[in-house]
Write a protein that holds these residues in place. Sequence first.
Motif, PDB file in Angstrom:
ATOM      1  N   THR A  62     -30.950 -14.466   0.820  1.00  0.00           N
ATOM      2  CA  THR A  62     -32.403 -14.435   0.645  1.00  0.00           C
ATOM      3  C   THR A  62     -32.918 -13.076   0.205  1.00  0.00           C
ATOM      4  O   THR A  62     -33.698 -12.975  -0.734  1.00  0.00           O
ATOM      5  CB  THR A  62     -33.107 -14.843   1.951  1.00  0.00           C
ATOM      6  OG1 THR A  62     -32.592 -16.099   2.371  1.00  0.00           O
ATOM      7  CG2 THR A  62     -34.609 -14.931   1.768  1.00  0.00           C
ATOM      8  N   PHE A  63     -32.503 -12.033   0.906  1.00  0.00           N
ATOM      9  CA  PHE A  63     -33.037 -10.698   0.673  1.00  0.00           C
ATOM     10  C   PHE A  63     -31.951  -9.740   0.180  1.00  0.00           C
ATOM     11  O   PHE A  63     -32.005  -8.549   0.458  1.00  0.00           O
ATOM     12  CB  PHE A  63     -33.662 -10.158   1.964  1.00  0.00           C
ATOM     13  CG  PHE A  63     -34.776 -11.006   2.508  1.00  0.00           C
ATOM     14  CD1 PHE A  63     -36.014 -11.048   1.886  1.00  0.00           C
ATOM     15  CD2 PHE A  63     -34.586 -11.767   3.652  1.00  0.00           C
ATOM     16  CE1 PHE A  63     -37.046 -11.820   2.394  1.00  0.00           C
ATOM     17  CE2 PHE A  63     -35.616 -12.543   4.178  1.00  0.00           C
ATOM     18  CZ  PHE A  63     -36.843 -12.571   3.542  1.00  0.00           C
ATOM     19  N   GLU A  64     -30.998 -10.235  -0.558  1.00  0.00           N
ATOM     20  CA  GLU A  64     -29.860  -9.429  -1.004  1.00  0.00           C
ATOM     21  C   GLU A  64     -30.292  -8.180  -1.772  1.00  0.00           C
ATOM     22  O   GLU A  64     -29.706  -7.119  -1.628  1.00  0.00           O
ATOM     23  CB  GLU A  64     -28.919 -10.271  -1.862  1.00  0.00           C
ATOM     24  CG  GLU A  64     -27.689  -9.523  -2.281  1.00  0.00           C
ATOM     25  CD  GLU A  64     -26.726 -10.371  -3.068  1.00  0.00           C
ATOM     26  OE1 GLU A  64     -25.574  -9.952  -3.199  1.00  0.00           O
ATOM     27  OE2 GLU A  64     -27.124 -11.439  -3.564  1.00  0.00           O
ATOM     28  N   VAL A  80     -35.028  -8.523  17.245  1.00  0.00           N
ATOM     29  CA  VAL A  80     -36.373  -8.353  17.812  1.00  0.00           C
ATOM     30  C   VAL A  80     -37.335  -9.364  17.178  1.00  0.00           C
ATOM     31  O   VAL A  80     -38.051 -10.087  17.876  1.00  0.00           O
ATOM     32  CB  VAL A  80     -36.888  -6.907  17.622  1.00  0.00           C
ATOM     33  CG1 VAL A  80     -38.367  -6.801  17.981  1.00  0.00           C
ATOM     34  CG2 VAL A  80     -36.061  -5.945  18.458  1.00  0.00           C
ATOM     35  N   VAL A  81     -37.350  -9.418  15.846  1.00  0.00           N
ATOM     36  CA  VAL A  81     -38.261 -10.330  15.138  1.00  0.00           C
ATOM     37  C   VAL A  81     -37.964 -11.776  15.498  1.00  0.00           C
ATOM     38  O   VAL A  81     -38.863 -12.537  15.870  1.00  0.00           O
ATOM     39  CB  VAL A  81     -38.166 -10.112  13.611  1.00  0.00           C
ATOM     40  CG1 VAL A  81     -38.801 -11.258  12.838  1.00  0.00           C
ATOM     41  CG2 VAL A  81     -38.818  -8.795  13.234  1.00  0.00           C
ATOM     42  N   THR A  82     -36.702 -12.167  15.401  1.00  0.00           N
ATOM     43  CA  THR A  82     -36.376 -13.569  15.701  1.00  0.00           C
ATOM     44  C   THR A  82     -36.404 -13.841  17.196  1.00  0.00           C
ATOM     45  O   THR A  82     -36.544 -14.994  17.601  1.00  0.00           O
ATOM     46  CB  THR A  82     -35.021 -13.998  15.100  1.00  0.00           C
ATOM     47  OG1 THR A  82     -33.993 -13.170  15.610  1.00  0.00           O
ATOM     48  CG2 THR A  82     -35.061 -13.965  13.592  1.00  0.00           C
ATOM     49  N   ASN A 122     -41.352 -15.867  11.511  1.00  0.00           N
ATOM     50  CA  ASN A 122     -40.027 -15.354  11.170  1.00  0.00           C
ATOM     51  C   ASN A 122     -39.949 -14.882   9.717  1.00  0.00           C
ATOM     52  O   ASN A 122     -39.375 -13.824   9.445  1.00  0.00           O
ATOM     53  CB  ASN A 122     -38.953 -16.399  11.452  1.00  0.00           C
ATOM     54  CG  ASN A 122     -38.685 -16.550  12.938  1.00  0.00           C
ATOM     55  OD1 ASN A 122     -38.918 -15.649  13.718  1.00  0.00           O
ATOM     56  ND2 ASN A 122     -38.198 -17.706  13.321  1.00  0.00           N
ATOM     57  N   PHE A 123     -40.515 -15.633   8.795  1.00  0.00           N
ATOM     58  CA  PHE A 123     -40.462 -15.224   7.391  1.00  0.00           C
ATOM     59  C   PHE A 123     -41.256 -13.945   7.162  1.00  0.00           C
ATOM     60  O   PHE A 123     -40.753 -12.986   6.579  1.00  0.00           O
ATOM     61  CB  PHE A 123     -40.971 -16.332   6.455  1.00  0.00           C
ATOM     62  CG  PHE A 123     -41.023 -15.880   5.018  1.00  0.00           C
ATOM     63  CD1 PHE A 123     -39.853 -15.687   4.298  1.00  0.00           C
ATOM     64  CD2 PHE A 123     -42.234 -15.623   4.392  1.00  0.00           C
ATOM     65  CE1 PHE A 123     -39.885 -15.248   2.971  1.00  0.00           C
ATOM     66  CE2 PHE A 123     -42.286 -15.191   3.071  1.00  0.00           C
ATOM     67  CZ  PHE A 123     -41.102 -14.995   2.367  1.00  0.00           C
ATOM     68  N   THR A 124     -42.489 -13.934   7.617  1.00  0.00           N
ATOM     69  CA  THR A 124     -43.364 -12.789   7.379  1.00  0.00           C
ATOM     70  C   THR A 124     -42.791 -11.515   7.994  1.00  0.00           C
ATOM     71  O   THR A 124     -42.710 -10.472   7.333  1.00  0.00           O
ATOM     72  CB  THR A 124     -44.770 -13.060   7.943  1.00  0.00           C
ATOM     73  OG1 THR A 124     -45.293 -14.228   7.307  1.00  0.00           O
ATOM     74  CG2 THR A 124     -45.699 -11.886   7.726  1.00  0.00           C
ATOM     75  N   ARG A 128     -41.162  -8.206   6.077  1.00  0.00           N
ATOM     76  CA  ARG A 128     -41.848  -6.912   6.220  1.00  0.00           C
ATOM     77  C   ARG A 128     -41.062  -5.869   7.003  1.00  0.00           C
ATOM     78  O   ARG A 128     -41.149  -4.684   6.710  1.00  0.00           O
ATOM     79  CB  ARG A 128     -43.191  -7.107   6.913  1.00  0.00           C
ATOM     80  CG  ARG A 128     -44.211  -7.769   6.057  1.00  0.00           C
ATOM     81  CD  ARG A 128     -45.543  -7.815   6.720  1.00  0.00           C
ATOM     82  NE  ARG A 128     -46.485  -8.526   5.888  1.00  0.00           N
ATOM     83  CZ  ARG A 128     -47.661  -8.938   6.281  1.00  0.00           C
ATOM     84  NH1 ARG A 128     -48.056  -8.707   7.522  1.00  0.00           N
ATOM     85  NH2 ARG A 128     -48.456  -9.572   5.475  1.00  0.00           N
ATOM     86  N   HIS A 129     -40.329  -6.303   8.031  1.00  0.00           N
ATOM     87  CA  HIS A 129     -39.756  -5.335   8.962  1.00  0.00           C
ATOM     88  C   HIS A 129     -38.240  -5.336   9.077  1.00  0.00           C
ATOM     89  O   HIS A 129     -37.678  -4.449   9.714  1.00  0.00           O
ATOM     90  CB  HIS A 129     -40.358  -5.534  10.362  1.00  0.00           C
ATOM     91  CG  HIS A 129     -41.834  -5.345  10.388  1.00  0.00           C
ATOM     92  ND1 HIS A 129     -42.434  -4.122  10.208  1.00  0.00           N
ATOM     93  CD2 HIS A 129     -42.848  -6.238  10.535  1.00  0.00           C
ATOM     94  CE1 HIS A 129     -43.743  -4.263  10.265  1.00  0.00           C
ATOM     95  NE2 HIS A 129     -44.032  -5.533  10.453  1.00  0.00           N
ATOM     96  N   VAL A 130     -37.579  -6.320   8.477  1.00  0.00           N
ATOM     97  CA  VAL A 130     -36.126  -6.385   8.614  1.00  0.00           C
ATOM     98  C   VAL A 130     -35.447  -6.130   7.279  1.00  0.00           C
ATOM     99  O   VAL A 130     -34.592  -5.252   7.167  1.00  0.00           O
ATOM    100  CB  VAL A 130     -35.661  -7.751   9.192  1.00  0.00           C
ATOM    101  CG1 VAL A 130     -34.151  -7.808   9.260  1.00  0.00           C
ATOM    102  CG2 VAL A 130     -36.286  -7.993  10.564  1.00  0.00           C
ATOM    103  N   PHE A 131     -35.818  -6.896   6.258  1.00  0.00           N
ATOM    104  CA  PHE A 131     -35.074  -6.832   4.994  1.00  0.00           C
ATOM    105  C   PHE A 131     -35.803  -6.019   3.948  1.00  0.00           C
ATOM    106  O   PHE A 131     -36.848  -5.875   3.730  1.00  0.00           O
ATOM    107  CB  PHE A 131     -34.788  -8.239   4.464  1.00  0.00           C
ATOM    108  CG  PHE A 131     -33.892  -9.015   5.384  1.00  0.00           C
ATOM    109  CD1 PHE A 131     -32.531  -8.775   5.405  1.00  0.00           C
ATOM    110  CD2 PHE A 131     -34.415  -9.965   6.247  1.00  0.00           C
ATOM    111  CE1 PHE A 131     -31.703  -9.484   6.246  1.00  0.00           C
ATOM    112  CE2 PHE A 131     -33.585 -10.684   7.094  1.00  0.00           C
ATOM    113  CZ  PHE A 131     -32.227 -10.449   7.095  1.00  0.00           C
TER     114      PHE A 131
END
Length: 131
Positions: A62-64, A80-82, A122-124, A128-131
């Motif tokens: 997804t975010f490669e 944390v996010v999930t 999870n997507f947002t 924004r904060h993981v990938f």
Amino acid sequence: MTTDERAVLGELFRFSIVGGIGFVVDAGMLYALLPFCGFYLARVGSILAAASVTWWLNRRFTFEARREMAAHHQWGRFLVVTGIGGLINFSVYSLLVASLPVVAALPIIGVVAGTLTALGWNFTMSRRHVF
């Protein structure tokens, strides 16, 4: 539609595909663990298994293009996010299992409801904060 909007839609599409795979892992683990742990502990295990699979797939698929962060740092942020998304998911699931006999008989209904409720978060937050 701008290039940025197309990029976000592409990520959302891929995120949803990965989420579908995560859903299969989640539901499969839930049903595998239910005879041993009961509704709630089995759900915790199934969410952890699904989070592991979806982090890896989102990182690779997804975010490669945005994989600058070291994997272990990214994994921590993803947890944390999930984790928060998992609490949202688990809360919806638990409420439905406890209050609706049909969901207690068919817990997959609770899995679906919890998953859909947590998807936007999870997507947002992953974007924004993981990938």
